[in-house]
Design a protein around this motif. Structure first.
Motif, PDB file in Angstrom:
ATOM      1  N   ASN A  49       0.853  -1.185   0.000  1.00 38.18           N
ATOM      2  CA  ASN A  49       0.000   0.000   0.000  1.00 38.18           C
ATOM      3  C   ASN A  49       0.893   1.242   0.000  1.00 38.18           C
ATOM      4  OD1 ASN A  49      -1.708   2.169   0.957  1.00 38.18           O
ATOM      5  ND2 ASN A  49      -3.162   0.631   1.671  1.00 38.18           N
ATOM      6  N   ALA A  70      -6.699  -5.682  -0.260  1.00 37.66           N
ATOM      7  CA  ALA A  70      -5.904  -4.484  -0.532  1.00 37.66           C
ATOM      8  C   ALA A  70      -6.781  -3.241  -0.609  1.00 37.66           C
ATOM      9  CB  ALA A  70      -5.129  -4.661  -1.845  1.00 37.66           C
ATOM     10  N   TRP A  94      -2.063   1.547  -4.356  1.00 36.31           N
ATOM     11  CA  TRP A  94      -1.370   0.268  -4.212  1.00 36.31           C
ATOM     12  C   TRP A  94      -0.428   0.050  -5.384  1.00 36.31           C
ATOM     13  CZ3 TRP A  94      -0.485  -4.539  -6.271  1.00 36.31           C
ATOM     14  CH2 TRP A  94      -0.181  -5.588  -5.385  1.00 36.31           C
TER      15      TRP A  94
END
Length: 219
Positions: free
Chosen positions: A84, A141, A179
């Motif tokens: 991230n 994510a 990301w």
């Protein structure tokens, strides 16, 4: 000490390193070929998560941090991992543009350390890796506010449930804008092989103006 507890005698805890040796003649021609060779051998030996590496960074304030991440790319350009971009590690990397990563292959009495500058990988490279991730990891994510304080596990579960609903009808999950990948561009790569009596073999590739050279370090 409570009944049943075992007292650890830390000063006497040690392992005899006698599994191998590393000479200048053993090394591959390049650092990345040598690292790939040791990764392959760690995989063949059945070590758990052989591509796991301890990533060390420091922020603008100089405070160091370390954590384990997974290497997902290796070639002459460097070593790649994904994360991230709002995480603590990414904030460190954006502040200093420098990192070190160590592969701790305890079962083979080996470790390899890569140190150098960092860069974000191209979006196309991130997308190529993202497509290979399991859908659950993709959704995670999107849901995870990495490195941010949360009220509890329930908050994470709620965030994941919201993301699952958001992409329920989507055949593919897109890459989050926050990301992507980082590439460590090595300046030093050290290969460490444990030896008897702590007389370990330490050989490193060092980048200079004239290219890469191999040096032996004292144990």
């Amino acid at each position: 000490m409570a009944d049943g507890e075992i007292a650890l005698d830390l000063p006497t805890m040690r392992v005899a390193y006698e599994q191998g040796a590393l000479s200048e003649y053993d090394l591959a021609d390049t650092w990345h070929e040598q690292l790939q060779r040791w990764l392959d051998e760690a995989t063949q030996a059945g070590l758990p998560e052989p591509n796991a590496m301890v990533l060390a960074t420091a922020g603008a304030d100089g405070f160091p941090s370390s954590r384990t991440v997974l290497a997902k790319g290796l070639d002459a350009r460097g070593l790649v991992f994904f994360t991230n971009y709002t995480s603590a590690k990414s904030h460190d990397l954006m502040a200093t543009r420098y990192a070190s990563a160590t592969f701790p292959w305890y079962g083979l009495h080996r470790q390899a350390t890569v140190r150098g500058t960092v860069e974000k990988v191209r979006s196309a490279e991130t997308a190529e890796y993202w497509a290979k991730r399991p859908r659950g990891s993709q959704l995670g994510a999107w849901a995870s506010p990495q490195s941010i304080v949360v009220s509890g596990r329930a908050a994470l579960e709620s965030a994941l449930a919201n993301v699952e609903r958001r992409f329920a009808d989507a055949e593919t999950v897109p890459v989050p804008p926050h990301w992507g990948g980082w590439r460590i561009q090595p300046e030093l790569v050290e290969f460490w092989q444990g030896r008897r009596d702590r007389m370990h073999d330490r050989l490193r590739f060092k980048l200079s103006r004239d290219g890469w050279k191999v040096e032996r370090l004292g144990p």
